[in-house]
Scaffold this active site. Structure first.
Site, PDB file in Angstrom:
ATOM      1  N   HIS A 138       0.203  24.300  -8.855  1.00 26.06           N
ATOM      2  CA  HIS A 138       0.652  25.425  -8.805  1.00 26.06           C
ATOM      3  C   HIS A 138       2.034  25.449  -8.105  1.00 26.06           C
ATOM      4  CE1 HIS A 138      -1.010  29.407  -9.737  1.00 26.06           C
ATOM      5  NE2 HIS A 138      -2.371  28.526  -9.761  1.00 26.06           N
TER       6      HIS A 138
ATOM      7  N   ARG B 141       3.255  25.557 -31.062  1.00 28.98           N
ATOM      8  CA  ARG B 141       2.104  24.367 -31.069  1.00 28.98           C
ATOM      9  C   ARG B 141       0.601  24.892 -31.159  1.00 28.98           C
ATOM     10  NH1 ARG B 141       1.362  20.614 -26.299  1.00 28.98           N
ATOM     11  NH2 ARG B 141       0.451  22.317 -25.082  1.00 28.98           N
TER      12      ARG B 141
ATOM     13  N   GLU C 127       3.010  12.073 -28.605  1.00 31.16           N
ATOM     14  CA  GLU C 127       2.333  12.052 -27.407  1.00 31.16           C
ATOM     15  C   GLU C 127       1.468  10.901 -27.284  1.00 31.16           C
ATOM     16  OE1 GLU C 127       1.496  16.184 -25.769  1.00 31.16           O
ATOM     17  OE2 GLU C 127       0.327  16.206 -27.721  1.00 31.16           O
TER      18      GLU C 127
ATOM     19  N   ASN D 124       4.866  13.851 -21.186  1.00 36.81           N
ATOM     20  CA  ASN D 124       3.813  14.059 -20.125  1.00 36.81           C
ATOM     21  C   ASN D 124       2.727  13.360 -20.652  1.00 36.81           C
ATOM     22  OD1 ASN D 124       5.380  16.216 -19.182  1.00 36.81           O
ATOM     23  ND2 ASN D 124       4.268  17.890 -19.942  1.00 36.81           N
ATOM     24  N   ASP D 125       2.193  13.673 -21.928  1.00 36.10           N
ATOM     25  CA  ASP D 125       1.200  12.957 -22.385  1.00 36.10           C
ATOM     26  C   ASP D 125       1.553  11.484 -22.691  1.00 36.10           C
ATOM     27  OD1 ASP D 125      -1.420  14.367 -22.051  1.00 36.10           O
ATOM     28  OD2 ASP D 125      -0.531  15.791 -23.657  1.00 36.10           O
TER      29      ASP D 125
ATOM     30  N   ARG E 126      -2.611  12.058 -15.976  1.00 32.91           N
ATOM     31  CA  ARG E 126      -1.371  12.795 -15.407  1.00 32.91           C
ATOM     32  C   ARG E 126      -1.860  13.866 -14.319  1.00 32.91           C
ATOM     33  NH1 ARG E 126      -0.151  16.588 -20.727  1.00 32.91           N
ATOM     34  NH2 ARG E 126       0.722  18.199 -19.172  1.00 32.91           N
TER      35      ARG E 126
ATOM     36  N   CYS F  29       9.993  17.806 -25.350  1.00 32.58           N
ATOM     37  CA  CYS F  29       9.300  19.130 -24.882  1.00 32.58           C
ATOM     38  C   CYS F  29       8.579  18.747 -23.530  1.00 32.58           C
ATOM     39  CB  CYS F  29       8.785  20.007 -25.872  1.00 32.58           C
ATOM     40  SG  CYS F  29       7.193  19.174 -26.475  1.00 32.58           S
TER      41      CYS F  29
HETATM   42  C1  PEP Z   1       3.634  16.779 -22.999  1.00 32.17           C
HETATM   43  O1  PEP Z   1       2.372  16.293 -23.113  1.00 32.17           O
HETATM   44  O2  PEP Z   1       4.498  16.302 -22.866  1.00 32.17           O
HETATM   45  C2  PEP Z   1       3.555  18.029 -23.662  1.00 32.17           C
HETATM   46  C3  PEP Z   1       4.608  18.880 -23.674  1.00 32.17           C
HETATM   47  O3  PEP Z   1       2.459  18.890 -23.855  1.00 32.17           O
HETATM   48  P1  PEP Z   1       1.441  19.369 -22.486  1.00 32.17           P
HETATM   49  O4  PEP Z   1       2.118  19.130 -21.185  1.00 32.17           O
HETATM   50  O5  PEP Z   1       1.111  20.733 -22.832  1.00 32.17           O
HETATM   51  O6  PEP Z   1       0.092  18.598 -22.949  1.00 32.17           O
HETATM   52 MG    MG Z   2       0.769  17.238 -24.290  1.00 32.18          MG
END
Ligand code: PEP
Ligand code: MG
Length: 563
Positions: free
Chosen positions: A194, A332, A421, A444-445, A455, A492
């Protein structure tokens, strides 16, 4: 909070930087949650009064939150209202009463009742498990009331301050006044906590998952760097002045440039916003962007136990397309599973959900779900001027991308992409690009799977650092493979929100960046200050670095040199 006080001249604390920018000020810590005293035996004659005390505590918390919701607006009001309703849940009061009738005093009965509800959420995992912090916050408030103590919450030292906490609960974050709170530092939390999300929305520098934050005492001056992820106690006046000057320069630079993203020599880099929950829509649409680079549709349905039908979905998507009329919207498809379980789509019994049936894999088990969604997107796109693109999350092999592309095109959706990802997808990005119109890298993934690091764990933040050269190497391979096929390749994930890293990503060949709306101005200004060739040189430096920290440092130094 505990820990030895820090001394002047100590090394900075390191955590995960969020929100960018720097700020300084004296520390003010969150009032600690009440400690439960030893249990008290409740005599039969006292039972009615004890039951009343437990119920009164819950009612007081609910009233307090409702009052604060009425005084707030926008997202803050929504969050406070939702929390107030949680506190007013009759099941909670009944559970607390049952505990009292089993002989517990009111504070312990309340703690037990909340523990039962928290266990249920924790077992549900992912997004629901993250809501446990909300319950713990409510518990602390109710227990404090039952003990006759002030409810824990935001400090009010009477001057602007840097808020330091173990972690922040939504009831606190929703009330943060950016005019009083200069920066956030939390010992716990992670990149998706958060605190992190709020910091980005409010544009406050923040450092989360910061070991040692507990050692910062009230009144200690600190310098918080949301870009570098550092917290320096007792900074020298020169350091503070230099950071403030840099901050001012950053603000001016961001305010000077607007419109489509481009490098100093005019190389276009499309800048777009990430969009999740519906309440983010108006701020996202108002931001200076070329559209939505990532519309996380699963956020619309996190609390649903049954799948939304095509009609309901298309109404939700149409709202977004209308808000972004004339601009691009990359939808997405549902990324159900792992950290975002959807009760109607996600198996509850997988031993390792991040490696399980999530994202596009869900469509194999439940093909109707994806088909309904694609039909809804196509229906909503019909008649809008938004340029609607659609992409699949968690693609691992080209055959998955091909099947998705064919299915989407059957619905009349013309521009179809795959998210990269999973390292396997990055390594074979050329084959993905052959069957798709574009690729979008979810850093991120991609970091989670490349480094085998959950993560959600703040303690593994170092491995998840988007400056990791191995992650950048996967980005490079993907971007080059996309370019070879003439396909755009965007980023992204959170990496796109870092103005310095954005230069590296562009130098690696990335063609668009999508990030939280509040981050775009800095990214735009950063791009406008460097030529494409300079970005390429910075990318070479980052790739050649041994680790994330030296990649960041080398690029920062080289970039400062060319500024
Ligand atoms: C990512 O994994 O970087 C991504 C943009 O998707 P999310 O964070 O929604 O898994
Ligand atoms: Mg992702």
């Amino acid at each position: 909070m505990t820990g030895a006080p820090r001394t002047a001249g100590a090394a900075p604390l390191h955590g995960i930087g969020v929100g960018g920018g720097t700020a300084s000020g004296p520390v003010a810590r969150m009032a600690p949650p009440p400690a439960l005293p030893a249990p008290r035996t409740v005599a039969d004659a006292e039972l009615p009064a004890e039951v009343a005390a437990a119920r009164a505590a819950l009612a007081a918390v609910a009233d307090d939150l409702a009052r604060r919701a009425a005084a707030a607006d926008g997202e803050a009001a929504d969050v406070l209202t939702a929390l107030g309703m949680m506190a007013a849940d009759p099941a909670l009061a009944d559970s607390a009463e049952a505990q009292v009738r089993e002989g517990q005093d009111a504070p312990h009965a309340l703690a037990e009742a909340f523990a039962g509800f928290a266990a249920t959420l924790r077992a549900a995992g992912g997004y629901f498990a993250e809501r446990v912090a909300d319950l713990e916050d409510l518990r602390d408030r109710a227990v404090a009331h039952a003990l006759g103590l002030p409810m824990p919450g935001l400090p009010d030292p009477g001057h602007p301050y840097v808020l330091v906490a173990a972690d922040l609960a939504p009831a606190d974050t929703a009330l943060l006044d950016p005019a009083r709170v200069r920066a956030l530092v939390t010992e716990e939390g992670g990149p998706t906590s958060h605190t992190a999300i709020l910091a980005k929305i409010l544009g406050l520098p923040a450092v989360v998952a910061c070991p040692g934050a507990a050692s910062l005492t009230d009144g200690t001056p600190v310098l918080v760097d949301g870009g570098a992820g550092t917290v320096l106690a007792d900074p020298s006046a020169e350091r503070v002045a230099a950071a403030a000057a840099e901050e001012e320069r950053r603000r001016r630079a961001a305010a000077r440039v607007g419109g489509p993203g481009r490098t100093a020599d005019g190389h276009p880099v499309r800048l777009m916003v990430n969009l999740g929950a519906p309440h983010e829509l108006s701020a996202a649409a108002a931001a200076d962007s070329e559209g939505v680079g990532l519309f996380r549709t699963e956020f619309l349905y996190l609390d649903r136990t049954t799948a939304p039908d095509a009609e309901e979905q298309s109404a939700a998507y149409r709202q977004v397309f209308e808000a972004f009329a004339g601009r691009r919207v990359v939808v997405r498809t549902l990324d159900a599973g792992a950290d975002k379980p959807l009760p109607f789509a996600t198996a509850a019994d997988e031993p390792n959900p991040a490696l399980g049936v999530r994202g596009l894999r869900t469509a194999v088990r439940d093909p109707g779900l994806l088909d309904t969604q694609l039909a809804a997107v196509a229906e909503a796109a019909h008649g809008t001027t938004a340029d609607v693109w659609v992409m699949a999350p968690m693609v691992s092999v080209p055959a998955e991308a091909l099947a998705f592309a064919e299915q989407a095109r059957e619905h009349g959706l013309r521009t179809v992409g795959a998210m990269v990802e999973v390292p396997a997808a990055a390594l074979r990005a050329g084959r993905l690009a052959e069957v798709c119109d574009f690729l979008s890298i979810g850093t991120n993934d991609l970091a989670q799977y490349a480094f085998a690091a959950d993560r959600m764990l703040g303690s593994l933040a170092g491995l998840l650092d988007p400056w990791q050269p191995a992650l950048l190497e996967l980005v490079r391979q993907t971007a080059e493979a996309g370019a070879a096929q003439g396909r755009p390749v965007g980023v992204c994930g959170e990496a796109a929100a870092d103005p310095l890293l954005a230069l590296v990503l562009v130098g690696l060949g990335v063609t668009s960046l999508s990030a939280a709306p509040g981050c775009l101005a800095d990214v735009r200004a950063s791009l406008a200050s460097r030529t494409l060739e300079e970005c390429r040189e910075l990318a070479r430096l980052a790739l050649a670095a041994l680790d994330a920290a030296s990649a960041r440092t080398r690029v920062a130094e080289a970039s400062a040199g060319t500024a």
